[in-house]
Design a protein around this motif. Sequence first.
Motif, PDB file in Angstrom:
ATOM      1  N   ARG A   7       0.830  -1.211   0.000  1.00 22.92           N
ATOM      2  CA  ARG A   7       0.000   0.000   0.000  1.00 22.92           C
ATOM      3  C   ARG A   7       0.860   1.256   0.000  1.00 22.92           C
ATOM      4  NH1 ARG A   7      -5.414  -0.614   1.530  1.00 22.92           N
ATOM      5  NH2 ARG A   7      -5.937  -2.742   2.139  1.00 22.92           N
ATOM      6  N   ARG A  18      -1.133   7.031 -12.861  1.00 25.40           N
ATOM      7  CA  ARG A  18      -2.398   7.296 -13.563  1.00 25.40           C
ATOM      8  C   ARG A  18      -2.204   8.365 -14.628  1.00 25.40           C
ATOM      9  NH1 ARG A  18      -6.531   9.658 -10.858  1.00 25.40           N
ATOM     10  NH2 ARG A  18      -8.008   8.921 -12.391  1.00 25.40           N
ATOM     11  N   ASP A  32      -7.488   4.287 -16.140  1.00 28.58           N
ATOM     12  CA  ASP A  32      -7.785   3.637 -14.862  1.00 28.58           C
ATOM     13  C   ASP A  32      -7.888   2.123 -15.018  1.00 28.58           C
ATOM     14  OD1 ASP A  32      -7.674   5.813 -13.237  1.00 28.58           O
ATOM     15  OD2 ASP A  32      -9.817   6.238 -13.253  1.00 28.58           O
ATOM     16  N   SER A  36      -5.443  -0.191 -12.910  1.00 26.67           N
ATOM     17  CA  SER A  36      -5.969  -1.179 -11.962  1.00 26.67           C
ATOM     18  C   SER A  36      -5.497  -2.583 -12.325  1.00 26.67           C
ATOM     19  CB  SER A  36      -7.494  -1.112 -11.893  1.00 26.67           C
ATOM     20  OG  SER A  36      -8.076  -1.340 -13.146  1.00 26.67           O
ATOM     21  N   LEU A  40      -3.108  -4.718  -9.755  1.00 24.66           N
ATOM     22  CA  LEU A  40      -3.473  -6.070  -9.339  1.00 24.66           C
ATOM     23  C   LEU A  40      -2.347  -7.058  -9.673  1.00 24.66           C
ATOM     24  CD1 LEU A  40      -5.925  -7.608  -8.115  1.00 24.66           C
ATOM     25  CD2 LEU A  40      -6.518  -8.246 -10.436  1.00 24.66           C
ATOM     26  N   TYR A  43       0.434  -6.545  -7.258  1.00 24.12           N
ATOM     27  CA  TYR A  43       0.066  -7.061  -5.932  1.00 24.12           C
ATOM     28  C   TYR A  43       0.225  -8.574  -5.871  1.00 24.12           C
ATOM     29  CZ  TYR A  43      -2.800  -8.394  -1.944  1.00 24.12           C
ATOM     30  OH  TYR A  43      -3.241  -8.954  -0.775  1.00 24.12           O
ATOM     31  N   GLN A  44      -0.251  -9.225  -6.927  1.00 20.91           N
ATOM     32  CA  GLN A  44      -0.208 -10.694  -6.920  1.00 20.91           C
ATOM     33  C   GLN A  44       1.220 -11.227  -6.960  1.00 20.91           C
ATOM     34  OE1 GLN A  44      -3.189 -11.200 -10.173  1.00 20.91           O
ATOM     35  NE2 GLN A  44      -4.130 -12.604  -8.740  1.00 20.91           N
ATOM     36  N   ARG A  87     -17.971  12.206 -14.281  1.00 20.53           N
ATOM     37  CA  ARG A  87     -16.728  12.929 -14.434  1.00 20.53           C
ATOM     38  C   ARG A  87     -16.630  13.670 -15.762  1.00 20.53           C
ATOM     39  NH1 ARG A  87     -11.846   9.018 -14.801  1.00 20.53           N
ATOM     40  NH2 ARG A  87     -12.451   8.903 -12.660  1.00 20.53           N
TER      41      ARG A  87
ATOM     42  N   PRO B  17      -9.569   8.583  -9.141  1.00 23.24           N
ATOM     43  CA  PRO B  17      -9.567   7.266  -9.810  1.00 23.24           C
ATOM     44  C   PRO B  17     -10.929   6.589  -9.750  1.00 23.24           C
ATOM     45  CG  PRO B  17      -8.339   7.183  -7.752  1.00 23.24           C
ATOM     46  CD  PRO B  17      -8.679   8.614  -7.988  1.00 23.24           C
ATOM     47  N   GLU B  18     -11.193   5.760 -10.764  1.00 19.74           N
ATOM     48  CA  GLU B  18     -12.465   5.031 -10.821  1.00 19.74           C
ATOM     49  C   GLU B  18     -12.432   3.767  -9.973  1.00 19.74           C
ATOM     50  OE1 GLU B  18     -13.157   4.159 -14.896  1.00 19.74           O
ATOM     51  OE2 GLU B  18     -14.332   5.958 -15.212  1.00 19.74           O
ATOM     52  N   PHE B  19     -11.225   3.343  -9.628  1.00 24.63           N
ATOM     53  CA  PHE B  19     -11.118   2.080  -8.907  1.00 24.63           C
ATOM     54  C   PHE B  19     -10.776   2.327  -7.445  1.00 24.63           C
ATOM     55  CE2 PHE B  19      -7.082   3.122 -10.885  1.00 24.63           C
ATOM     56  CZ  PHE B  19      -6.201   3.042  -9.820  1.00 24.63           C
ATOM     57  N   ASP B  22      -8.496  -0.617  -2.107  1.00 25.86           N
ATOM     58  CA  ASP B  22      -8.822  -1.673  -1.152  1.00 25.86           C
ATOM     59  C   ASP B  22      -9.534  -2.838  -1.833  1.00 25.86           C
ATOM     60  OD1 ASP B  22      -7.712  -0.352   0.959  1.00 25.86           O
ATOM     61  OD2 ASP B  22      -9.554   0.704   1.478  1.00 25.86           O
ATOM     62  N   LEU B  24      -9.283  -3.631  -4.996  1.00 24.44           N
ATOM     63  CA  LEU B  24      -8.318  -4.329  -5.838  1.00 24.44           C
ATOM     64  C   LEU B  24      -7.506  -5.327  -5.013  1.00 24.44           C
ATOM     65  CD1 LEU B  24      -6.705  -1.723  -8.264  1.00 24.44           C
ATOM     66  CD2 LEU B  24      -8.127  -3.676  -8.837  1.00 24.44           C
ATOM     67  N   ILE B  25      -7.109  -4.889  -3.832  1.00 26.83           N
ATOM     68  CA  ILE B  25      -6.313  -5.762  -2.973  1.00 26.83           C
ATOM     69  C   ILE B  25      -7.127  -6.976  -2.541  1.00 26.83           C
ATOM     70  CG2 ILE B  25      -5.227  -5.901  -0.695  1.00 26.83           C
ATOM     71  CD1 ILE B  25      -4.117  -3.095  -1.186  1.00 26.83           C
ATOM     72  N   GLY B  28      -7.217  -9.246  -5.434  1.00 27.12           N
ATOM     73  CA  GLY B  28      -5.917  -9.896  -5.591  1.00 27.12           C
ATOM     74  C   GLY B  28      -5.728 -11.003  -4.579  1.00 27.12           C
ATOM     75  N   ARG B  29      -6.196 -10.754  -3.350  1.00 22.46           N
ATOM     76  CA  ARG B  29      -6.067 -11.768  -2.300  1.00 22.46           C
ATOM     77  C   ARG B  29      -6.912 -12.992  -2.649  1.00 22.46           C
ATOM     78  NH1 ARG B  29      -7.576  -8.818   2.400  1.00 22.46           N
ATOM     79  NH2 ARG B  29      -5.651  -7.647   2.276  1.00 22.46           N
ATOM     80  N   PRO B 186     -12.656  -5.076 -13.664  1.00 19.61           N
ATOM     81  CA  PRO B 186     -11.858  -4.360 -12.683  1.00 19.61           C
ATOM     82  C   PRO B 186     -10.413  -4.825 -12.587  1.00 19.61           C
ATOM     83  CG  PRO B 186     -13.181  -5.981 -11.583  1.00 19.61           C
ATOM     84  CD  PRO B 186     -13.495  -6.093 -13.038  1.00 19.61           C
TER      85      PRO B 186
END
Lengths: 166, 254
Positions: A7, A18, A32, A36, A40, A43-44, A87, B17-19, B22, B24-25, B28-29, B186
Amino acid sequence: MDDAEFREFIGTRLDQVRRTAYLMCGDWHAADDAVSTAVLHVYQNWRRVSRMQNVDAYLRRSVINAWLDERRRPWRRERSVAELPARAGADAVAPVDDRLAVLKHLDQLPARRRAVIVLRFYCDLSVDETAQVMECTPGTVKSQTARALDTLRASMVDVTDLASKE
Amino acid sequence: MGLPNDLRAAVEHAPPPEFDLDQLIRQGRARKVRSSVFATVGAFAVVGLVLAAGYATAAGFRSAGPGPVVPQQPGAPAPAPASEMAPPAFPLPSASDGPQWIDRTRTIVGTPEEQANAARLTAALAQLPAELAVPTDGSVRFTVRHQPPIGTMYNAFWSAEGMQFSINIWTEEPGADDDCSPGEDPNGCAGDRDANGIVYVTGAEEYFGALYVRDDGTFVDFLVQVEPGTERVPSDVRSSVRDAARSPGLTLFP
């Protein structure tokens, strides 16, 4: 997995990433999506990625790959929506002509040349750093940069101070 | 202004942002958990293979190698002596020998429904295109596991040409897997509807996956990943994986 570490890493870079993605995509929604996807992916793989020497390059590469992947299937991006996104008015507060002009010129460039221009002249990466992100040789970065600047010159974009960076 | 300034000006007014990071995480988890399930299934299969080989060796089964470990049904005749067992072969079902979707770690294919599913899936596996390199020498590892809350999950795993292939097939309520909900994109999944369901693909250079959510409630998750030292999943394999996930035979609802 250390979520807090992830994080902190993403939190300090998300805004810049972005904006970089937007310059490549020319569209905040697509940007976005790409970001995203990349977040992801990072993160993975964070356990492995966090041990890399240049994690930022990996994140940028992930964004570019996500964007290039998405470009290969543009029909998938077409979606009907019941209402216009809220937006839509946000962009209108800025001097639209100036901002959109450069995006219009970038649109003329093939995807990878556009990415090279954004990485070099927005992210301010060196030739070697750009090559690392793009997974190509520095020579390719130089040639792509030169050709992209030629195209932009023809579109009357002011690139006079950039000759030394080619 | 110059190009760098033009670029900075173009992104000066960034919308929020659009996403949600938290979310996303969390996604991912969830994916990590799913991956670990696949890895666990694979690990069990490896251990089972080793145990089966050890059992065959102990029984004096030297020349022909280990044969299939067919679950013993109540009332069925005793297994043939090891010396009379056929060498391992790709387990194709026939009218006489019944399903051979085999769990090498423990006997799980038990109910008639599981046996019927196993037979159908085994036959469907044999029809996959050559790019997917399904071995015909009996080296495909099959498992059928009860995987709460998913239920019964059928898995086939094989390794060939520098790649590892894994197919998981199970049933659940469509839409239960929020990783790839229709209409949303997403996290890199992209859905494509056809006559029988929606296929989602996701991947990077080192892996490629196709999740086919059939309208009948079957989930087919076909994953291929390159082994260390291999550059990337070839494009023809990606294409074949995507098509194979939609094979008509890969369903639990005939």
